[in-house]
Design a protein around this motif. Structure first.
Motif, PDB file in Angstrom:
ATOM      1  N   VAL A 115       0.809  -1.226  -0.044  1.00 24.60           N
ATOM      2  CA  VAL A 115       0.158   0.033  -0.099  1.00 24.60           C
ATOM      3  C   VAL A 115       0.940   1.209   0.060  1.00 24.60           C
ATOM      4  O   VAL A 115       1.427   1.583   0.949  1.00 24.60           O
ATOM      5  CB  VAL A 115      -0.967  -0.028   1.301  1.00 24.60           C
ATOM      6  N   TYR A 191      -8.746   1.646   4.658  1.00 31.03           N
ATOM      7  CA  TYR A 191      -8.329   2.194   3.518  1.00 31.03           C
ATOM      8  C   TYR A 191      -7.236   1.271   2.972  1.00 31.03           C
ATOM      9  O   TYR A 191      -7.297   1.086   1.792  1.00 31.03           O
ATOM     10  CB  TYR A 191      -7.725   3.758   3.985  1.00 31.03           C
ATOM     11  N   LEU A 194      -8.802  -1.241   1.330  1.00 31.47           N
ATOM     12  CA  LEU A 194      -9.716  -1.066  -0.050  1.00 31.47           C
ATOM     13  C   LEU A 194      -8.471  -1.116  -1.039  1.00 31.47           C
ATOM     14  O   LEU A 194      -8.772  -1.541  -2.238  1.00 31.47           O
ATOM     15  CB  LEU A 194     -10.322   0.355   0.325  1.00 31.47           C
ATOM     16  N   ARG A 195      -7.469  -0.738  -0.777  1.00 30.28           N
ATOM     17  CA  ARG A 195      -6.276  -0.481  -1.696  1.00 30.28           C
ATOM     18  C   ARG A 195      -5.832  -1.782  -2.254  1.00 30.28           C
ATOM     19  O   ARG A 195      -5.672  -1.941  -3.513  1.00 30.28           O
ATOM     20  CB  ARG A 195      -5.304   0.325  -1.128  1.00 30.28           C
ATOM     21  N   ARG A 196      -6.121  -3.101  -1.432  1.00 30.21           N
ATOM     22  CA  ARG A 196      -5.568  -4.096  -1.778  1.00 30.21           C
ATOM     23  C   ARG A 196      -6.767  -4.792  -2.650  1.00 30.21           C
ATOM     24  O   ARG A 196      -6.574  -5.470  -3.792  1.00 30.21           O
ATOM     25  CB  ARG A 196      -5.351  -5.214  -0.495  1.00 30.21           C
ATOM     26  N   GLU A 198      -9.129  -3.311  -4.194  1.00 33.60           N
ATOM     27  CA  GLU A 198      -9.644  -2.347  -5.406  1.00 33.60           C
ATOM     28  C   GLU A 198     -10.825  -2.543  -5.741  1.00 33.60           C
ATOM     29  O   GLU A 198     -11.228  -2.081  -6.830  1.00 33.60           O
ATOM     30  CB  GLU A 198      -8.487  -2.350  -6.483  1.00 33.60           C
ATOM     31  N   GLN A 199     -11.714  -2.488  -4.666  1.00 36.53           N
ATOM     32  CA  GLN A 199     -13.268  -2.450  -4.981  1.00 36.53           C
ATOM     33  C   GLN A 199     -13.607  -2.138  -3.544  1.00 36.53           C
ATOM     34  O   GLN A 199     -13.112  -2.421  -2.415  1.00 36.53           O
ATOM     35  CB  GLN A 199     -13.740  -4.003  -4.973  1.00 36.53           C
ATOM     36  N   ASP A 230      -9.527   7.949  -4.828  1.00 39.80           N
ATOM     37  CA  ASP A 230      -9.562   7.570  -6.225  1.00 39.80           C
ATOM     38  C   ASP A 230      -8.777   5.943  -6.199  1.00 39.80           C
ATOM     39  O   ASP A 230      -7.976   5.709  -5.806  1.00 39.80           O
ATOM     40  CB  ASP A 230      -8.558   8.352  -6.957  1.00 39.80           C
ATOM     41  N   ILE A 231      -9.612   5.005  -6.737  1.00 38.34           N
ATOM     42  CA  ILE A 231      -9.311   3.620  -6.953  1.00 38.34           C
ATOM     43  C   ILE A 231      -9.450   3.208  -8.323  1.00 38.34           C
ATOM     44  O   ILE A 231     -10.636   3.120  -9.024  1.00 38.34           O
ATOM     45  CB  ILE A 231      -9.975   2.636  -6.009  1.00 38.34           C
ATOM     46  N   GLY A 232      -8.278   3.148  -9.118  1.00 41.74           N
ATOM     47  CA  GLY A 232      -8.194   2.987 -10.232  1.00 41.74           C
ATOM     48  C   GLY A 232      -9.006   3.602 -11.329  1.00 41.74           C
ATOM     49  O   GLY A 232      -9.593   3.184 -12.347  1.00 41.74           O
ATOM     50  N   SER A 238     -13.958   5.341   1.061  1.00 42.45           N
ATOM     51  CA  SER A 238     -13.371   4.064   2.101  1.00 42.45           C
ATOM     52  C   SER A 238     -14.481   4.144   3.453  1.00 42.45           C
ATOM     53  O   SER A 238     -14.703   5.222   4.046  1.00 42.45           O
ATOM     54  CB  SER A 238     -11.957   4.650   2.639  1.00 42.45           C
TER      55      SER A 238
END
Length: 357
Positions: A115, A191, A194-196, A198-199, A230-232, A238
């Motif tokens: 992350v 958070y 969430l980053r892992r 990506e959903q 922002d995710i992708g 989050s």
């Protein structure tokens, strides 16, 4: 709503729950406009703003399952209500899914290894592992979504908690050295997770677990107005580990009970091992910094254990009198909503006695 209990002994349990409601106002705000959480935790200063949704609560409600059968129910068990820190235990289960998926290959790997960004990059936070975050002993330092971890320094929880020093700056130690119940750090874990994935985490929970176990469509998991990231290339919220500043999980007693049964079955549903087979075993091992705490689950272990309850029993607890209690020894799953926290242990002792009859 009507209530029922399968035996006269359980009827007395239901009557007890209905007559021992939390003292929190149903509006979630006191007459002077103060939010219940700010009053509960003696919270003052620059980080008290409510930045997530808050909903009026219902009355006492609950469900008791014994050997998978519904043996008691009271109140409106289908009403989605705020559930505060019970959301933390759901978050713990999602970490288990990430481990199974290989998104977190090693709980003792530093979070920053997978992350990037500011939250785990400063030197103090660089050695924090996923295990530290799950055990509430990360000593993570910083600000996320407008809340600084200092807000929960010296925080105590539970009946008789002394929060006279809460929010005073404490010199944090090395990761893993000190237990502290800190909602800002839990939000940092959410958070990172969430980053892992990506959903959005509510989507992961719904698709992988809640739909599978037959939960309703009425529950939701909220973040803050400040927690959109922002995710992708997509704008994603989050979520939070509770309703400390609003937000968190809004869910019914019936959906909690189904989730509790899933956990009681070691993360198995209809013959499929959804969680890693050893995940709950790991989750229920006492942490080195608090002997009654696991991976965001409360244990009946250590010096504060209640000898009248099974040592294998464990709980997800939320402020205001919310509890999901799982008793593997007697094969019981119990959900209590808005039961006065000072009466929880008496309720559970009576429940064990009623089931044993």
């Amino acid at each position: 709503m009507t209530s029922f209990a399968a035996t006269p002994a359980l009827e007395t349990i239901v009557d007890f729950a209905l007559s021992h409601e939390t003292e929190w106002p149903r509006s979630m705000y006191y007459s002077d406009g103060a939010y219940v959480g700010n009053v509960e935790w003696n919270e003052t200063g620059p980080w008290t703003e409510i930045i997530g949704p808050v909903a009026e609560r219902g009355g006492p409600a609950g469900v008791i399952l014994h050997r998978g059968d519904r043996v008691a129910e009271w109140g409106d068990a289908d009403r989605p209500d705020m559930t505060f820190s019970i959301a933390k235990s759901y978050l713990s289960v999602l970490v288990g899914l990430a481990v199974k998926d290989g998104l977190i290959p090693d709980l003792d790997e530093p979070v920053r290894a997978r992350v990037d960004g500011p939250y785990f990059s400063i030197s103090h936070n660089a050695g924090i592992t996923w295990r530290h975050m799950l055990q509430m002993n990360s000593e993570w330092r910083g600000e996320i979504f407008g809340k600084d971890d200092q807000v929960d320094h010296y925080r105590q929880i539970g009946v008789g908690a002394d929060n006279s020093r809460k929010g005073q700056l404490r010199e944090v130690g090395r990761p893993g050295s000190h237990y502290e119940y800190n909602d800002v750090r839990i939000n940092a874990l959410a958070y990172a997770l969430l980053r892992r994935f990506e959903q959005p985490l509510p989507e992961v929970l719904r698709e992988r677990i809640m739909n599978r176990i037959g939960a309703s469509n009425g529950w939701r998991w909220e973040g803050y107005s400040t927690s959109w990231v922002d995710i992708g290339g997509a704008r994603v919220q989050s979520v939070t580990g509770g309703g400390h500043w609003g937000g968190g999980m809004f869910i019914s007693a019936n959906d909690h009970a189904k989730f509790g049964l899933f956990i009681r079955q070691n993360g198995v549903w209809e013959g499929e091992q959804i969680l890693p087979e050893d995940w709950m075993k790991q989750s229920l091992e006492p942490t080195p910094t608090l002997d009654k705490y696991g991976f965001l689950w409360w244990l009946n272990r250590g010096c504060d254990a209640n000898p009248k309850l099974p040592s294998t029993a464990f709980s997800a607890l939320g402020a205001g009198g919310n509890c999901l209690w799982i008793n593997p020894e007697d094969d019981v799953v119990a959900v209590m909503r808005w039961l006065n926290p000072a009466d929880h242990q008496v309720f559970l002792e009576r429940l064990v006695g009623a089931i044993a009859r």
